[in-house]
Design an enzyme around this catalytic site. Structure first.
Site, mmCIF file in Angstrom:
data_model
loop_
_atom_site.group_PDB
_atom_site.id
_atom_site.type_symbol
_atom_site.label_atom_id
_atom_site.label_comp_id
_atom_site.label_asym_id
_atom_site.label_seq_id
_atom_site.Cartn_x
_atom_site.Cartn_y
_atom_site.Cartn_z
ATOM 1 N N ARG A 105 4.897 1.078 -7.279
ATOM 2 C CA ARG A 105 4.388 2.361 -6.777
ATOM 3 C C ARG A 105 3.550 3.023 -7.860
ATOM 4 O O ARG A 105 3.920 3.010 -9.033
ATOM 5 C CB ARG A 105 5.577 3.262 -6.424
ATOM 6 C CG ARG A 105 5.197 4.504 -5.660
ATOM 7 C CD ARG A 105 4.911 4.256 -4.212
ATOM 8 N NE ARG A 105 6.058 3.756 -3.481
ATOM 9 C CZ ARG A 105 6.028 3.446 -2.192
ATOM 10 N NH1 ARG A 105 4.921 3.565 -1.482
ATOM 11 N NH2 ARG A 105 7.113 2.987 -1.602
ATOM 12 N N THR A 153 3.443 11.310 10.207
ATOM 13 C CA THR A 153 2.245 11.139 9.384
ATOM 14 C C THR A 153 1.320 10.077 9.978
ATOM 15 O O THR A 153 0.115 10.289 10.122
ATOM 16 C CB THR A 153 2.635 10.692 7.957
ATOM 17 O OG1 THR A 153 3.744 11.462 7.526
ATOM 18 C CG2 THR A 153 1.475 10.869 6.998
ATOM 19 N N HIS A 161 -3.453 1.625 -0.565
ATOM 20 C CA HIS A 161 -2.784 0.611 -1.377
ATOM 21 C C HIS A 161 -3.842 -0.305 -2.000
ATOM 22 O O HIS A 161 -4.842 -0.648 -1.355
ATOM 23 C CB HIS A 161 -1.874 -0.264 -0.508
ATOM 24 C CG HIS A 161 -0.631 0.424 -0.023
ATOM 25 N ND1 HIS A 161 -0.223 1.666 -0.461
ATOM 26 C CD2 HIS A 161 0.316 0.002 0.851
ATOM 27 C CE1 HIS A 161 0.916 1.988 0.134
ATOM 28 N NE2 HIS A 161 1.267 1.005 0.943
ATOM 29 N N GLY A 174 2.843 5.723 1.484
ATOM 30 C CA GLY A 174 3.615 4.630 2.064
ATOM 31 C C GLY A 174 5.064 5.056 2.307
ATOM 32 O O GLY A 174 5.752 4.476 3.145
ATOM 33 N N CYS A 226 2.363 -2.050 5.837
ATOM 34 C CA CYS A 226 1.093 -1.549 5.304
ATOM 35 C C CYS A 226 0.606 -2.339 4.093
ATOM 36 O O CYS A 226 -0.603 -2.498 3.891
ATOM 37 C CB CYS A 226 1.209 -0.065 4.955
ATOM 38 S SG CYS A 226 2.585 0.359 3.879
ATOM 39 N N THR A 250 4.180 12.993 16.192
ATOM 40 C CA THR A 250 4.168 14.130 15.262
ATOM 41 C C THR A 250 4.342 13.701 13.804
ATOM 42 O O THR A 250 4.326 14.541 12.913
ATOM 43 C CB THR A 250 5.284 15.133 15.624
ATOM 44 O OG1 THR A 250 6.529 14.425 15.634
ATOM 45 C CG2 THR A 250 5.049 15.741 16.998
ATOM 46 N N SER A 292 10.625 17.998 18.761
ATOM 47 C CA SER A 292 9.173 18.206 18.700
ATOM 48 C C SER A 292 8.556 18.402 20.084
ATOM 49 O O SER A 292 7.365 18.713 20.197
ATOM 50 C CB SER A 292 8.493 17.001 18.028
ATOM 51 O OG SER A 292 8.881 16.914 16.681
#
Lengths: 367, 367
Positions: free
Chosen positions: B255, B21, B262, B168, B137, B19, B48
């Site tokens: 960031r 992202t 990215h 991220g 990532c 559930t 959930s």
């Protein structure tokens, strides 16, 4: 006593490009710094002539760019496109004024010094063409900090990446970002290929790609072998200012959705082993530098805090984990202040402070 | 014939954190790729459980995370916080499932392979704990391109700067940027010190500073000597994936106000002289890489174009002007797809394609 009366005998300064974005910052800075000038004459293109602009709390009428406009001028700061500077800076110099030029027209001319007062003030004195060049805003946003470290450690190599603000592309750059932000704010954009591009439309202003919700790895025009002109400026100008004509400098320039203040990551390799403590001591005491570096307290510079200030801000000072001769830095500088108007003003002040025989036509022919 | 009938005898896959992202992107990717799975079981926290999510065009009910949830599971992908993965991945492995974990809990464990199928697929086979780790990532957004270049040229050093998207930091990161953009769009903000900070208020979400109209040189938590955890991950994981345990890697993570994808600038030094032509040939043919590099035609990757796509996009390929052994690159990768969900799915597919004796409990004890 009128202000003018107290200014008798002081040098006359002219600003060419007074109505532009950087010109406006020059007038602001001239109004903030110690007032060493007699007349300050404002010069712009004929279509701007007659406008009045505030400087030192007074309204001054803009005069049209012409040879006569340089009559009696001791020092003149130019902020105009390369081709205009290329044509008019020599005219002003021939008229006896020392030119401080913020275009790219003369920076790499061996007979034109490229000056950052905190780093190579001495270079201002040898100016056989009567012209002193002001570096590119990206170079200027880092070079004061690097000059201080170089003086102690001896620089051997630079690897630099930029996070460049849109005002580096002038008023059109700022207006483009603001227009695009209005189109993407309040939406779910940024999660599907091309959705930002479709939302902002084909008018990307002075940028090749949308800059809202994006970063664009391009600034300037195309040079040989895929390099951008901005990347070549950072390399070539850094070498000239530091007096290291063969310094290896690798640069990638990237535009980010920030209005004003350029940021850079710097990997700097030195002649021998460095320590973070010594680097911090140098940066904490270097003129024109603010060390803002305490991650445990959330302290590192960001453009949102640095914009509108004069110094070069340095944070994230670390020694490379795998190379005791290298430092990592994150540097921020206001690209319109130290990156343009402030440094030009500092150069003009350096010239004005010279013994009088050095200013004007005599010194324009070199010493 | 129901879909299920055609899936008899195929391995069962579970997704823990379905559930979230990245979980949502996993389900999307599982619905897009060749369907090699029997049952796909969705697992999440008890609050959930009972929700239904679409995968492969079917509604599947989410079950609560428990030991029983792993009954009959051959391969399980985890996308949950480090501490949850640290607790539950060994439970799933003990239950006979091969775990593909996207947290940071196991990446540097010498008994857990860290796998990028295009680079080190072979490493997946030695997994004595029954766990395979999926890289961070940021590492994943560049490592496929670097792996291809390393295979040909032999990597000697990396200097990397990141331009990291807010996703991220998960859903909260995206919501924070969107909220802040709504507050700054249509304003003149970004030209005075602190004006952005005042406008967005104290709620900077998961970030230490405002991220709209700003860039923030920090990602993750504080490690020794001023390094951020994100910077350490890029260094340590790159070394492990490439099988170069002493590779010098210098990283600064920043960031930027981009939703997803990215970007990184990379200065890569190799064993000997390199040529741009050969580098381009390698990148143009490497699996999982798109070479998009023609500045004369305005072609270079940007997050706005790359988001939502699978490959690692590479542009701005240049040889360092002052070092014939080094290349400069600008690389973009969708941090939720190849940077997380896609790579995990590829690892799961690698495991599922092994001779049956390698999957499940037997292989979990190593070979």
């Amino acid at each position: 006593m009128t202000p003018d009366a107290g200014r008798a005998g002081r040098p006359t300064l002219a600003v060419v490009g007074a109505t532009g974005t950087v010109g406006a910052v020059m007038l602001q800075i001239l109004s903030q710094r110690a007032d060493i000038w007699g007349e300050i004459r404002l010069i712009a293109s004929p279509r701007s002539a007659g406008r009045k602009l505030a400087v030192r709390g007074e309204q001054v009428e803009v005069v049209a760019l012409s040879e006569d406009a340089f009559d009696g001028v001791d020092v003149v700061m130019f902020d105009v496109p390369d081709e205009v500077a290329g044509q008019w800076a020599p005219v002003a110099a021939a008229h006896g004024a020392v030119v401080v030029d913020n275009s790219g027209a003369f920076r790499m001319d061996p007979d034109v010094p490229l000056v950052v007062p905190e780093v190579n003030a001495h270079a201002v004195r040898r100016r056989p063409r009567g012209i002193v060049a002001n570096p590119d805003c990206t170079t200027l946003s880092m070079i004061v900090a690097l000059g201080a470290l170089h003086a102690e450690f001896g620089l051997r190599e630079l690897v630099v990446s930029s996070y460049q603000a849109v005002s580096g592309a002038g008023r059109a750059g700022v207006e483009t970002l603001r227009r695009q932000l209005s189109l993407v704010a309040g939406t779910e954009l940024g999660t599907h290929p091309g959705d930002v591009r479709r939302a902002v439309g084909d008018d990307t202003g002075p940028f090749p790609e949308p800059v809202a919700l994006n970063v664009v790895p391009w600034a300037g025009s195309l040079r040989e072998d895929g390099w951008s002109s901005e990347e070549m400026k950072v390399r070539d100008e850094s070498r000239k200012i530091l007096g290291l004509p063969t310094l290896p400098v690798a640069v990638t320039c990237v535009r980010v959705p920030v209005v004003t203040t350029h940021s850079l990551t710097v990997h700097a390799r030195f002649e021998g082993e460095v320590t973070v403590d010594k680097a911090r001591e140098i940066l904490a005491t270097a003129p024109g530098v603010v060390l803002f570096d305490n991650p445990a307290a959330g302290e590192y510079p960001t453009p949102a805090d640095v914009v509108g200030t004069d110094p070069t801000w340095v944070g994230r000072v670390r020694r490379a984990l795998d190379d005791p001769t290298a430092l990592e830095l994150f540097v921020c500088g206001d690209n319109q202040r130290k990156g343009a108007a402030l440094n030009a003003t500092q150069i003009a002040e350096l010239v004005a402070a010279e013994p009088r025989s050095h200013t004007g036509r005599d010194a324009a022919r070199g010493d």
